[in-house]
Design an enzyme around this catalytic site. Structure first.
Site, PDB file in Angstrom:
ATOM      1  N   GLY A  92      -6.202   2.031  -7.529  1.00  0.00           N
ATOM      2  CA  GLY A  92      -6.246   3.731  -6.369  1.00  0.00           C
ATOM      3  C   GLY A  92      -6.543   3.115  -5.377  1.00  0.00           C
ATOM      4  O   GLY A  92      -6.387   2.507  -4.852  1.00  0.00           O
ATOM      5  N   ASP A  93      -7.400   4.582  -4.541  1.00  0.00           N
ATOM      6  CA  ASP A  93      -8.201   4.594  -3.262  1.00  0.00           C
ATOM      7  C   ASP A  93      -8.343   5.639  -3.204  1.00  0.00           C
ATOM      8  O   ASP A  93      -8.138   6.266  -3.531  1.00  0.00           O
ATOM      9  CB  ASP A  93      -6.903   3.914  -1.834  1.00  0.00           C
ATOM     10  CG  ASP A  93      -7.104   3.418  -0.875  1.00  0.00           C
ATOM     11  OD1 ASP A  93      -7.925   2.546  -0.533  1.00  0.00           O
ATOM     12  OD2 ASP A  93      -7.496   4.454   0.454  1.00  0.00           O
ATOM     13  N   THR A 114     -15.236  -2.977  -6.601  1.00  0.00           N
ATOM     14  CA  THR A 114     -15.536  -3.211  -4.755  1.00  0.00           C
ATOM     15  C   THR A 114     -16.853  -2.526  -4.411  1.00  0.00           C
ATOM     16  O   THR A 114     -17.391  -3.503  -3.124  1.00  0.00           O
ATOM     17  CB  THR A 114     -15.034  -1.949  -3.850  1.00  0.00           C
ATOM     18  OG1 THR A 114     -13.063  -1.379  -5.047  1.00  0.00           O
ATOM     19  CG2 THR A 114     -14.382  -1.909  -2.470  1.00  0.00           C
ATOM     20  N   ASN A 137     -16.592   6.447  -4.421  1.00  0.00           N
ATOM     21  CA  ASN A 137     -17.051   4.983  -5.914  1.00  0.00           C
ATOM     22  C   ASN A 137     -16.857   3.987  -4.743  1.00  0.00           C
ATOM     23  O   ASN A 137     -17.428   3.089  -5.943  1.00  0.00           O
ATOM     24  CB  ASN A 137     -15.122   4.709  -5.664  1.00  0.00           C
ATOM     25  CG  ASN A 137     -14.974   3.848  -7.200  1.00  0.00           C
ATOM     26  OD1 ASN A 137     -15.825   3.790  -7.955  1.00  0.00           O
ATOM     27  ND2 ASN A 137     -13.597   2.421  -7.008  1.00  0.00           N
ATOM     28  N   LYS A 172       1.156  -1.386  -0.201  1.00  0.00           N
ATOM     29  CA  LYS A 172      -0.075  -0.150  -0.093  1.00  0.00           C
ATOM     30  C   LYS A 172       0.963   1.245  -0.390  1.00  0.00           C
ATOM     31  O   LYS A 172       2.037   0.967   0.081  1.00  0.00           O
ATOM     32  CB  LYS A 172      -1.088  -0.440   1.491  1.00  0.00           C
ATOM     33  CG  LYS A 172      -2.431   0.826   0.994  1.00  0.00           C
ATOM     34  CD  LYS A 172      -3.115  -0.155   0.694  1.00  0.00           C
ATOM     35  CE  LYS A 172      -4.088   0.925   0.242  1.00  0.00           C
ATOM     36  NZ  LYS A 172      -5.524   0.096   0.040  1.00  0.00           N
TER      37      LYS A 172
END
Ligand code: 2IT
Length: 442
Positions: A164-165, A208, A239, A125
């Site tokens: 992404g995050d 997700t 998202n 991460k």
């Protein structure tokens, strides 16, 4: 003292100030205690000491120039935690709260989450304390390019594949991919979450949120329930949250409230996603929802958890749902919780849910659909193919159903049926631990 608890005690001393990391590690190690203590080969191999220590941590300067010509400096991170079962894989978060503790907790969770997907991806991460909010596209581009000028040295499609995050979406991935490609002079699937025109996978954006709802539906069906007709509340209109709302509505749930950091929208007739997305797209104020849907209410500054519901889906950020929130939810009749975000519920909140028999799906299982679909994107990139939306979505659905059954089986074997926190931690850990055992002391 047990081996597992002594490793935890050492960690608490060594990384005492990394509160989020210690929180995540505590939950994991306590879940693993009986399993690890019953398998003394792990202690003999010093396995847990190695498991909790990242293989590599990179902290770097990210200098860039803003639109006014002023030099700005942010701090960039990549924690390459564990590569026993595949290249490091995990998102990048751009948010002012990012620090080493946050990145380490996310990377540790990611190891087990990625293992649960059944795919060959290790855990990592990264991110930066950069805030994309209020920045121009050019500023974001210059930041992303500078970030990659350093991260370039540490990633590749075989080594470490970021995605992404929070704060990192299509725009940021595009800029980072472009800069990587320029430096490497090589077109590789080194990022996932790319635009579909240049190697991205259909259904990655939805994955997700959709995956969360697929897993929750499977968990409920195994308890003779379903989402259809249930009242649902969601935190986070990003998202994950917006796609959770969409899939829950498709399965016949009534999503009556969405909360985010400025406040909560309550719409008893069901959240209108078109309105919500229009506001998000222009980075507008969620109070505007009421202008389009006058029967709805906006509660400024209020968390969503006080709205009575049967199902709660926290999809915003870590520790957004505490013990008091959990008590309120239970008192108001909530019977099912699925974590769309990473560690959104505090340990006390999770304990409250467990104590009251709430069906609880922990994030490392429930939100694994995003990274699982990233691995499907990697497969497509390696084979130079692009699959249809339905093919990816079907695979996602079966991955989520498998994850549910694996964590349920692990919980039963551990003698704690229905405790999916323990189930997810053991099922995720077992595969990584056995791969580490097979590879020797590395
Ligand atoms: O928390 C997560 O699993 C992500 N941010 C997605 C990671 C990925 O590599 O797709």
């Amino acid at each position: 003292m047990s081996y597992t608890l002594s490793v935890l005690e050492q960690l608490k001393i060594r990384d005492a100030r990394q509160t989020e990391f210690i929180q995540a590690a505590t939950e994991i190690l306590i879940s693993l205690k009986d399993y690890v203590d019953a398998n003394p080969q792990y202690e003999a191999a010093g396995l847990l000491e190695r498991f909790v220590e990242p293989e590599r941590q990179i902290v770097f300067r990210v200098p860039w120039i803003d639109d006014a010509g002023k030099v700005r400096v942010n701090r960039g991170y990549r924690v390459q935690y564990n590569s026993a079962i595949g290249p490091y894989k995990g998102g990048l978060r751009f948010h002012p709260s990012v620090n080493l503790s946050i990145v380490k907790f996310l990377a540790l969770e990611q190891i087990l989450k990625n293992s649960l997907t059944g795919q060959a991806i290790g855990g990592g991460k990264g991110g930066a304390d950069f805030d994309p909010m209020g920045k121009s596209d050019r500023e974001v581009m210059r930041f992303c390019q500078s970030f990659i000028n350093e991260l370039f040295h540490h990633i590749s499609h075989m080594t470490d594949v970021p995605a992404g995050d929070i704060g990192v979406g299509k725009r940021e991935i595009g800029y980072m991919f472009g800069q990587y490609k320029r430096l490497a002079n090589s077109f590789e699937g080194v990022f996932t979450g790319k635009g579909v025109d240049y190697g991205g996978s259909l259904a990655r954006t939805e994955a997700t949120g959709y995956g969360l709802v697929y897993l929750v539906e499977e968990m409920m069906s195994q308890h003779n329930q379903s989402l259809a007709g249930k009242t649902v509340i969601v935190s986070g209109a990003g998202n994950v949250g917006s796609h959770a709302v969409e899939k829950a509505q498709q399965l016949g749930a009534n999503v009556i409230a969405v909360g985010e950091f400025t406040g909560t929208i309550i719409d008893k007739q069901g959240i209108d996603l078109t309105v919500l997305r229009e506001i998000s797209a222009r980075r507008g104020n969620f109070a505007d929802y009421v202008a389009a849907r006058p029967h709805a209410e906006f509660l400024p500054g209020e968390k969503v958890w006080s709205v009575p519901c049967e199902i709660a889906l926290p999809c915003a950020t870590q520790n957004e749902l505490d013990e008091d929130d959990a008590k309120t939810l239970v008192a108001n009749g909530c019977t099912t919780v699925g974590e769309g975000a990473n560690m959104p519920c505090t340990m006390e909140a999770v304990e409250t849910f467990r104590h009251h028999g709430v069906l609880f799906a922990p994030g490392k299982a429930a939100n694994a659909g995003g990274v699982a679909t990233s691995a499907l994107e990697m497969s497509q990139n390696s084979s130079r193919l692009a699959w249809s939306f339905n093919k990816v979505d079907d695979k996602l659905q079966s991955i989520m159903i498998n994850i549910y059954h694996n964590i349920a089986a692990a919980a039963r074997e551990a003698g704690c049926p229905g405790n999916y926190v323990i189930g997810a931690n053991i099922a995720g850990f077992k595969k990584v631990a056995d791969a580490m055992m097979a590879q020797g002391v590395v």
